[in-house]
Structure formats: structure tokens, C-alpha cells
Write an enzyme that holds these catalytic residues in place. Structure first.
Site, PDB file in Angstrom:
ATOM      1  N   CYS A 141     -18.653  62.751 -29.564  1.00 43.84           N
ATOM      2  CA  CYS A 141     -17.866  61.888 -28.676  1.00 43.84           C
ATOM      3  C   CYS A 141     -18.607  60.629 -28.238  1.00 43.84           C
ATOM      4  CB  CYS A 141     -17.430  62.665 -27.441  1.00 43.84           C
ATOM      5  SG  CYS A 141     -18.819  63.147 -26.410  1.00 43.84           S
ATOM      6  N   CYS A 146     -19.270  69.501 -25.076  1.00 48.44           N
ATOM      7  CA  CYS A 146     -19.762  68.861 -23.850  1.00 48.44           C
ATOM      8  C   CYS A 146     -20.794  69.752 -23.162  1.00 48.44           C
ATOM      9  CB  CYS A 146     -18.622  68.581 -22.884  1.00 48.44           C
ATOM     10  SG  CYS A 146     -17.135  67.984 -23.678  1.00 48.44           S
TER      11      CYS A 146
HETATM   12 FE1  FES Z   1     -18.068  63.655 -24.432  1.00 52.02          FE
HETATM   13 FE2  FES Z   1     -17.236  65.726 -22.995  1.00 52.02          FE
HETATM   14  S1  FES Z   1     -16.058  64.474 -24.309  1.00 52.02           S
HETATM   15  S2  FES Z   1     -19.223  64.935 -23.122  1.00 52.02           S
END
Ligand code: FES
Length: 211
Positions: free
Chosen positions: A36, A107
């Protein structure tokens, strides 16, 4: 529609614990998530006599799950020995939080990686690394995945910023595909040195800018 988070995740997101920076930490680390593009920094203080973690703080550029996991693992790690803290898994953290949506598992992995790397950094800086793997270009490359390319928010390996890595008699040469006067050149160089210099058999790190 309510958010698909447990009450505990929302509570820790709204009132995070142990957020911030420790000046003069015994170990610190920064981890980025390729999934992400988010980032987490973890700082620890360790009592040298007992090898107990006396303080731990984190800074997060991640989402609610990351902030909640950072809060819970820092609470779990405080008061544990470094060996005990190494064993905390992202599943332990997720259980403690009453579960996380599967899409958000990375995450919590990111937060755990941050804690483990901060412990590893502590051990390297204090000559406590047990399994002494010789530093090779592959090992350096793996470690450079923790150096962010500030132009993209992803790491310098995935963004092809590193041209060449060589290791000879404790000297690590790293060629970066940027001009020396690039606005981020110095920050990247400092970050590379900070990540590679503590490795147990590295004596010197030379960063070359070669665009
Ligand atoms: Fe990137 Fe949760 S979506 S840390």
C-alpha cells in the site's frame, strides 16, 4: 454502513497508545509496505542488564489498522525481554484487537516488521546478533527494501533506484541512479548508511551517485 472494524480497532485508532518518537533510542527501524506504500517507524529503549524493553513508541503513515496494531504491539512489547517481544506475531496482535478484515492483514504485518527490525537494529548496534550471516550484495539488497524513495513513497529497490551493489572486505559500495545534487540525494544517502552501517561485518558504506 458501519466500518468493518472491531470496536477495539476503532478505539485504538481514535486513542492510539505510544505514538511518537524516542530521542536517543537503543534501536529504531522504518518499514514500508509494498502492498500500500504506507510506512511505520518504531523506536525502543532497552535495559541492558535485563534485556527488557522499557519503552517503545511508533509513528505511522498507515491506515487505522496500522495505527491500532502499532498501539497494541507497543503495549504488548513494553516490559517484555527482547527475546519475548520477537515472538509477538501479527496474528497475536489481530486477535488482541478482536480481529482485522483480511484485506487489512498487511497493515499489522507492517507494524510487526517495524518492531522486529527495531529489535534487530538494537542487537546489531550492541553486538548481540547470534546468527551471523555474512553480508553479501543479496543481503544488502534485502535491507535496502527498507529505504524509501521519497519521490514515490515506495522503496529504492522496487523503484529501480539502485544500479549496483558490491561488497568487498567489509566495504559496501552502492550505486544510486541519481545525480549528486538531486534534492533527495543526501536524504537517501543518509538513510542507506543508517540501514547498512550497523551490519555486523560492515566497516564502511560508500554511496555513489551515477546518473
Ligand atoms: Fe497501508 Fe493499512 S492500508 S497500512
Amino acid at each position: 454502513m458501519g466500518l468493518p472494524y472491531s470496536e477495539k480497532v476503532i478505539e485504538y485508532f481514535k486513542n492510539p497508545k505510544n505514538v511518537g518518537k524516542i530521542d536517543d533510542p537503543d534501536g529504531k527501524a522504518q518499514e514500508g509496505s509494498p502492498a500500500c506504500g504506507d510506512m511505520v517507524k518504531v523506536y525502543i529503549k532497552v535495559d541492558q542488564e535485563t534485556q527488557t524493553i522499557t519503552d517503545v513508541k511508533f509513528e505511522s503513515y498507515g491506515c487505522a489498522s496500522n495505527i491500532a496494531t502499532g498501539s497494541i504491539i507497543t503495549e504488548m512489547a513494553k516490559g517484555k525481554t527482547v527475546e519475548e517481544a520477537k515472538k509477538i506475531t501479527w496474528e497475536d496482535a489481530a486477535d488482541e484487537l478482536g480481529g482485522l478484515p483480511p484485506i487489512k492483514a498487511h497493515c499489522s504485518v507492517l507494524a510487526i516488521d517495524g518492531l522486529r527490525s527495531a529489535i534487530r537494529d538494537y542487537e546489531e548496534r550492541h553486538g548481540l546478533v547470534k546468527e551471523k550471516e555474512p553480508t553479501t550484495p543479496e543481503v544488502v539488497e534485502k535491507r535496502l527494501k527498507r529505504v524509501m524513495n521519497p519521490m514515490t513513497g515506495l522503496d529504492v529497490i522496487r523503484t529501480d533506484l539502485i544500479h549496483d551493489i558490491s561488497v568487498e572486505e567489509g566495504v559496501v559500495d552502492i550505486h544510486v541512479d541519481l545525480t549528486e545534487d538531486h534534492q533527495f540525494a543526501n536524504a537517501i544517502k543518509e538513510d542507506i548508511k543508517e540501514k547498512i552501517e550497523p551490519m555486523w561485518d560492515v566497516e564502511k558504506v560508500v554511496v555513489h551517485f551515477v546518473e
